[in-house]
Design a protein around this motif. Structure first.
Motif, mmCIF file in Angstrom:
data_model
loop_
_atom_site.group_PDB
_atom_site.id
_atom_site.type_symbol
_atom_site.label_atom_id
_atom_site.label_comp_id
_atom_site.label_asym_id
_atom_site.label_seq_id
_atom_site.Cartn_x
_atom_site.Cartn_y
_atom_site.Cartn_z
ATOM 1 N N ARG A 8 -5.227 -0.479 10.713
ATOM 2 C CA ARG A 8 -4.049 -0.313 9.860
ATOM 3 C C ARG A 8 -3.611 -1.589 9.376
ATOM 4 N NH1 ARG A 8 1.604 1.225 11.329
ATOM 5 N NH2 ARG A 8 2.554 1.752 9.243
ATOM 6 N N VAL A 9 -3.798 -1.704 8.095
ATOM 7 C CA VAL A 9 -3.299 -3.198 7.497
ATOM 8 C C VAL A 9 -1.935 -2.952 7.026
ATOM 9 C CG1 VAL A 9 -3.748 -4.733 5.231
ATOM 10 C CG2 VAL A 9 -5.506 -3.520 6.747
ATOM 11 N N ILE A 10 -1.104 -4.075 7.366
ATOM 12 C CA ILE A 10 0.476 -4.305 6.778
ATOM 13 C C ILE A 10 0.518 -5.501 6.310
ATOM 14 C CG2 ILE A 10 1.398 -2.560 8.524
ATOM 15 C CD1 ILE A 10 2.512 -5.088 9.909
ATOM 16 N N PHE A 11 1.196 -5.699 5.201
ATOM 17 C CA PHE A 11 1.357 -6.682 4.157
ATOM 18 C C PHE A 11 2.832 -7.435 4.669
ATOM 19 C CE2 PHE A 11 1.954 -8.407 -0.042
ATOM 20 C CZ PHE A 11 1.096 -9.639 -0.044
ATOM 21 N N ILE A 12 2.604 -8.684 5.123
ATOM 22 C CA ILE A 12 3.936 -9.169 5.457
ATOM 23 C C ILE A 12 4.126 -10.621 4.232
ATOM 24 C CG2 ILE A 12 5.263 -10.743 7.068
ATOM 25 C CD1 ILE A 12 3.965 -9.122 9.326
ATOM 26 N N THR A 13 5.411 -10.243 3.741
ATOM 27 C CA THR A 13 5.725 -11.306 2.384
ATOM 28 C C THR A 13 7.083 -11.285 2.252
ATOM 29 O OG1 THR A 13 5.380 -11.636 0.222
ATOM 30 C CG2 THR A 13 5.502 -9.470 0.805
ATOM 31 N N ASN A 14 7.535 -12.782 1.986
ATOM 32 C CA ASN A 14 8.836 -12.683 1.743
ATOM 33 C C ASN A 14 9.155 -12.771 0.072
ATOM 34 O OD1 ASN A 14 9.865 -12.662 4.217
ATOM 35 N ND2 ASN A 14 9.828 -14.961 4.561
ATOM 36 N N ASP A 15 8.247 -12.587 -0.775
ATOM 37 C CA ASP A 15 8.127 -12.596 -2.082
ATOM 38 C C ASP A 15 8.373 -10.856 -2.538
ATOM 39 O OD1 ASP A 15 7.175 -12.166 -4.887
ATOM 40 O OD2 ASP A 15 6.425 -14.238 -4.663
ATOM 41 N N ARG A 16 9.610 -10.879 -3.314
ATOM 42 C CA ARG A 16 10.048 -9.591 -3.623
ATOM 43 C C ARG A 16 9.030 -8.794 -4.589
ATOM 44 N NH1 ARG A 16 14.923 -10.523 -6.470
ATOM 45 N NH2 ARG A 16 13.915 -9.520 -8.354
ATOM 46 N N LYS A 17 8.475 -9.479 -5.574
ATOM 47 C CA LYS A 17 7.783 -8.952 -6.469
ATOM 48 C C LYS A 17 6.400 -8.474 -5.945
ATOM 49 C CE LYS A 17 9.353 -9.918 -11.014
ATOM 50 N NZ LYS A 17 10.070 -11.337 -11.141
ATOM 51 N N ASN A 18 5.786 -9.389 -4.715
ATOM 52 C CA ASN A 18 4.585 -9.177 -4.219
ATOM 53 C C ASN A 18 4.943 -7.801 -3.528
ATOM 54 O OD1 ASN A 18 2.586 -10.600 -4.690
ATOM 55 N ND2 ASN A 18 3.354 -12.343 -3.325
ATOM 56 N N LYS A 19 6.102 -7.671 -2.893
ATOM 57 C CA LYS A 19 6.214 -6.483 -1.844
ATOM 58 C C LYS A 19 6.467 -5.332 -2.545
ATOM 59 C CE LYS A 19 9.726 -4.871 1.572
ATOM 60 N NZ LYS A 19 10.918 -5.010 1.827
ATOM 61 N N GLU A 20 6.955 -5.365 -3.851
ATOM 62 C CA GLU A 20 6.986 -4.105 -4.581
ATOM 63 C C GLU A 20 5.770 -3.642 -5.171
ATOM 64 O OE1 GLU A 20 9.814 -5.151 -7.714
ATOM 65 O OE2 GLU A 20 11.628 -5.313 -6.450
ATOM 66 N N LYS A 21 4.880 -4.691 -5.508
ATOM 67 C CA LYS A 21 3.445 -4.457 -6.109
ATOM 68 C C LYS A 21 2.852 -3.728 -4.815
ATOM 69 C CE LYS A 21 0.722 -6.732 -9.428
ATOM 70 N NZ LYS A 21 0.618 -8.312 -9.745
ATOM 71 N N ALA A 22 2.796 -4.130 -3.723
ATOM 72 C CA ALA A 22 2.199 -3.611 -2.478
ATOM 73 C C ALA A 22 2.392 -2.366 -2.241
ATOM 74 C CB ALA A 22 2.379 -4.652 -1.137
ATOM 75 N N ILE A 23 3.577 -1.783 -2.177
ATOM 76 C CA ILE A 23 4.134 -0.624 -2.135
ATOM 77 C C ILE A 23 3.828 0.414 -3.112
ATOM 78 C CG2 ILE A 23 6.567 0.679 -1.662
ATOM 79 C CD1 ILE A 23 7.649 -1.655 -0.253
ATOM 80 N N GLU A 24 3.826 -0.380 -4.361
ATOM 81 C CA GLU A 24 3.295 0.770 -5.313
ATOM 82 C C GLU A 24 1.911 1.267 -5.079
ATOM 83 O OE1 GLU A 24 3.390 -1.154 -9.280
ATOM 84 O OE2 GLU A 24 5.639 -1.395 -9.079
ATOM 85 N N GLU A 25 0.912 0.067 -4.444
ATOM 86 C CA GLU A 25 -0.302 0.525 -4.434
ATOM 87 C C GLU A 25 -0.504 1.224 -2.840
ATOM 88 O OE1 GLU A 25 -3.123 -2.637 -5.044
ATOM 89 O OE2 GLU A 25 -2.106 -3.124 -6.907
ATOM 90 N N GLY A 26 0.441 1.610 -2.085
ATOM 91 C CA GLY A 26 0.401 2.339 -1.107
ATOM 92 C C GLY A 26 0.000 1.469 0.165
ATOM 93 N N ILE A 27 0.477 0.038 0.157
ATOM 94 C CA ILE A 27 0.089 -0.602 1.242
ATOM 95 C C ILE A 27 1.542 -0.971 1.970
ATOM 96 C CG2 ILE A 27 -0.769 -2.948 2.144
ATOM 97 C CD1 ILE A 27 -2.346 -3.168 -0.468
ATOM 98 N N PRO A 28 1.637 -0.626 3.322
ATOM 99 C CA PRO A 28 2.970 -0.917 4.014
ATOM 100 C C PRO A 28 3.228 -2.342 4.084
ATOM 101 C CG PRO A 28 1.292 0.183 5.252
ATOM 102 C CD PRO A 28 0.804 -0.114 4.247
ATOM 103 N N ALA A 29 4.596 -2.629 3.154
ATOM 104 C CA ALA A 29 4.781 -4.082 3.371
ATOM 105 C C ALA A 29 6.484 -4.337 3.795
ATOM 106 C CB ALA A 29 4.660 -4.528 1.487
ATOM 107 N N PHE A 30 6.516 -5.479 4.445
ATOM 108 C CA PHE A 30 7.544 -5.735 5.075
ATOM 109 C C PHE A 30 7.945 -7.196 4.667
ATOM 110 C CE2 PHE A 30 5.550 -2.866 7.693
ATOM 111 C CZ PHE A 30 6.517 -1.607 7.693
ATOM 112 N N THR A 31 9.274 -7.620 4.792
ATOM 113 C CA THR A 31 9.569 -9.056 4.717
ATOM 114 C C THR A 31 9.471 -9.430 6.197
ATOM 115 O OG1 THR A 31 11.864 -8.726 5.564
ATOM 116 C CG2 THR A 31 11.233 -8.731 3.104
#
Length: 796
Positions: A8-31
């Motif tokens: 299960r891949v999760i995406f950790i980023t502190n970049d707001r735009k990156n996080k929004e993009k990931a969530i749009e594509e269905g990837i769980p993203a967290f700061t």
């Protein structure tokens, strides 16, 4: 792959735009913060999160304290146009509201700018590279003579700060004013992890606490932690994350717990970390380059070497010394002249350029001697065994051999790689006993007497030349063999034999310096000691004048002569005090590359050229000098980096830093052991002499312990005495008693443990008696016996 085994891949980023993009594509993203807070099994990880956004973390009170830092582009423009100056920010140890900025570049008149007051310091931290704007001349100030430590608990009490800032302003004569400025921006932050202690908040349940760094030049840091109660009384490491404009202190986060405060292991670790002393065990890569045991000298090693095993060579060192760098010999030649040899461990034979062992030694730069621990520059197999010139074993050496007449004039000098076999490893005391003995006439003793006779002539010549003999009150601890606690301490005793070894080490260093500079005029590694600017001597001249003595400082010779004449029959210790004060006026001696500098002079030794050759086991500079000398005499081959000016200049920069830090670490170790000593001693009263007068304190020296400390006269919750400070004389009048530099006083010494973070030796005045200020003396003096002590070798 079956569904349950899928990653299960999760995406950790502190970049707001990156996080929004990931969530749009269905990837769980967290700061980073969200993810760490979700790890409920390890709540302590939250403490280690950096406070990220400078703005988001501003305290809710929101009152702006500091002016904004200008962006880098504006700073660069300003520096180019001359509106701003760039320099290194140096916070004061004595006063948290004051700092200086050392301006980069070569304008002599503006080398140092003074900053006073929180707003002008503008969130710069010790060693940051900053841009400074000079204030108009009518706002210039003098360095304050107040000792101020930041001890407030309430961080929002800005009125109090402004009140304290008023105490900095002194009415002084025009000539005392210094260029004054304010920080307009930060060019480069120079933060590191800081050791210190948590000052737990008084507010119950609070997660916000202040951290007090061990280094007084670093401001306190606000951290959030849930572990405050377990971290209380521990030494911890904290990193700074940022410093918002409306916050009295920077924000940071907890990194690591080092252990209990006051514990010897923990405090040594703090001391090494704070002084950036590399002290990890040597890596496998380094150890793999050591010779395999048993090691012996081969036929191949004898190529390009002289066999000097027949000579009567011996070493003279402090007791217990295992890293013996140097040995000496002296014998009469058939023509009636004397041959004198200085034989130095051939460390460069074992450490080849560029390998891991060489890189690690270069990084460490020097061996660091703490009170009961030695942090070696090279692994122990070399430092205490194969390179150490122990007696009755064959050792590889680099020899400097002179032919001299009986007046110690050098007729010939030669340098050669050699093999020696030392006939004796003596202590200074043993060598002295042999020289003084009427019955001993063996070859070792005869050799020592010859050396001693020549050394006296050499020393006389050096002093006539203007070399300085300065004094430092060095103390040595006597350890309990079981607990390793200090049970005794004494000031160091110097014998003729200390001086004898020193003279020949100096002579060897000067001879080698001349040789390598002749051969490599552009890339010799040399050591210089700059003459202090005249203003450095003001305090010394004023102090002598207050005792009706004149100290001339126009040349080193004039200074040396006037120090020799500054004697008082009624006050024999005065001369030592003057020399101690003169030491404080000196500049730091530094390594440099001959092709990058024009001034080679060594002020303290009054020598036109100098280097370090005699201690390669414990100083990396000497290893480079050995390599240069080996090429010069055809005993070894050169390599490209040896003749690369800029590489050598970089190396010198690191060596100078490491040497300075080693000195500070050694002092800190003595200070810590002094505290342990007084912890077990209880309260004592001792005679002291005033070294400096401040506006609200006296800095005193206690000769018996070689201990320096500050006697404060303005204490919390006590009525304030009448204090009148005169900077011209200098003097401090307390009520109706006037104190001058070098006045004799009596002080009470005790260990103050009320502030665990900075446990300190507290001193209070006993005599002269000033009603309401002096404390009664109620302690008997104790006797200190005369044990042997470890002396570090010459480090001029």
């Amino acid at each position: 792959m079956s569904a349950e085994n899928q990653l299960r891949v999760i995406f950790i980023t502190n970049d707001r735009k990156n996080k929004e993009k990931a969530i749009e594509e269905g990837i769980p993203a967290f700061t980073c913060e969200e993810y760490v807070k979700s790890l409920t099994a390890n709540p302590e990880l939250i403490d280690r999160l950096a406070c990220l956004s400078e703005e988001g973390n501003e305290i809710d009170s929101g009152k702006i304290i500091f002016s904004e830092h200008l962006p880098l582009s504006k700073l660069q423009q300003g520096i180019k146009s001359g509106a701003y100056l760039q320099g290194t920010f140096r916070a004061s140890r004595e006063n948290y509201l004051e700092a200086t900025v050392w301006v980069h570049g070569d304008t002599e008149d503006n080398k140092e700018i003074i900053l006073q007051g929180l707003k002008n310091l503008n969130r710069a931290i010790h060693e940051d590279i900053v841009a400074v704007e000079l204030l108009p001349k009518n706002q210039w100030v003098a360095p304050s003579s107040v000792v101020l430590l930041d001890e407030g608990q309430n961080e929002d009490d800005m009125e109090k700060e402004e009140e304290r800032e008023c105490t900095l302003k002194t009415a002084v004569s025009e000539k005392m004013l210094k260029p004054t400025g304010r920080v307009v921006g930060i060019i480069r932050r120079n933060w590191r992890p800081y050791c210190g202690m948590l000052s737990k908040s008084d507010i119950k349940e609070s997660r916000r606490h202040l951290f007090t760094p061990a280094d007084k030049r670093i401001p306190r840091i606000r951290i959030e932690t849930r572990q405050a109660s377990t971290l209380e009384g521990q030494r911890i490491i904290v990193a700074i994350d940022g410093w918002p404009r409306n916050s009295r202190y920077p924000n940071g986060h907890f990194v690591k717990n080092l252990g209990e405060v006051g514990d010897k292991e923990t405090e040594t670790e703090v001391l090494l970390l704070e002084h950036d002393v590399p002290h990890q065990p040597f890596s496998q890569a380094v150890l793999s380059l050591l010779p395999k045991m048993p090691w012996s000298i081969t036929e191949k090693d004898m190529k390009n070497r002289e066999d000097l095993r027949h000579l009567c060579v011996c070493s003279v060192d402090p007791p217990g010394c295992t890293d013996i760098d140097d040995a000496l010999h002296c014998r009469e030649l058939e023509n009636g002249n004397l041959e004198v040899g200085v034989h130095i461990a051939d460390v460069s034979y074992f450490i080849r350029p560029g390998n891991a062992l060489d890189q690690e030694s270069a990084r460490r730069g020097t061996t660091v001697y703490l009170c009961e621990k030695r942090i070696d520059m090279v692994p122990e197999l070399l430092s205490s065994n194969l390179c150490s010139l122990r007696s009755n074993v064959d050792r590889l050496a680099f020899s400097c051999i002179w032919e001299m007449n009986h007046n110690a004039e050098i007729l010939k000098t030669r340098f050669t790689k050699s093999v020696i076999n030392s006939k004796a490893s003596l202590t200074y005391a043993e060598a002295q006993m042999r020289i003084d003995s009427s019955t001993m006439n063996d070859s070792i003793t005869t050799s020592l007497r010859g050396l001693n006779k020549l050394a006296k002539i050499l020393k006389k010549g050096r002093i006539e030349n203007g070399a300085l003999t300065l004094s430092s009150p060095e103390v040595r601890f006597h350890m309990d063999s079981e607990t390793h606690d200090p049970i005794d301490l004494q000031t160091k005793e110097l014998r003729e034999t200390n001086s004898m070894v020193e003279e020949f080490m100096l002579l060897a260093n000067i001879s080698v310096a001349k040789k390598i500079h002749e051969e490599f005029s552009e890339h010799a590694l040399l050591r210089k000691h700059p003459a202090p600017p005249p203003s450095n001597y003001e305090i010394l001249v004023k102090a002598a004048k207050s005792k009706n003595l004149e100290i001339k400082t126009d040349t080193a010779k004039a200074l040396a002569d006037s120090l020799d004449q500054a004697d008082s029959l009624t006050f024999p210790y005065l001369n030592t005090l003057l020399r101690i004060l003169a030491t404080r006026c000196m500049m730091q001696a530094v390594y440099f590359c001959s092709g990058m500098d024009t001034d080679f002079h060594h002020y303290g030794l009054a020598s036109p050229i100098y280097t370090h050759f005699t201690s390669p086991i414990r100083r990396y500079a000497d290893i480079i000098v050995h390599r240069l000398l080996a090429v010069a005499v055809g005993a070894d081959c050169t390599y490209p980096e040896l003749t690369e000016k800029h590489k050598l200049a970089e190396l010198c920069k690191n060596l100078n830093f490491r040497h300075k830090m080693a000195q500070y670490a050694q002092r800190a170790s003595v200070a810590f052991h002094t505290q342990l000593f007084f912890k077990s001693k209880g309260i004592v009263s001792e005679e002291a002499y005033i070294l400096f007068v401040r506006k609200n304190a006296l800095v005193v020296l206690i000769p018996k312990y070689g201990l320096e400390g500050t006697v404060f006269f303005e204490e919390k919750d006590k009525p304030k005495p009448r204090l009148t400070y005169d900077d011209e004389i200098p003097s401090l009048k307390i009520e109706d008693t006037v104190f001058h530099i070098f006045d004799k006083v009596k002080v009470k010494i005790m260990l103050d443990s009320s502030n665990l973070q900075h446990q300190k030796i507290r001193m209070s005045l006993v005599e002269p008696q000033i009603p309401g200020i002096s404390v009664p003396t109620d302690t008997s003096n104790m006797d200190i016996s005369e044990p042997e002590t470890k002396k570090k070798k010459l480090q001029k």
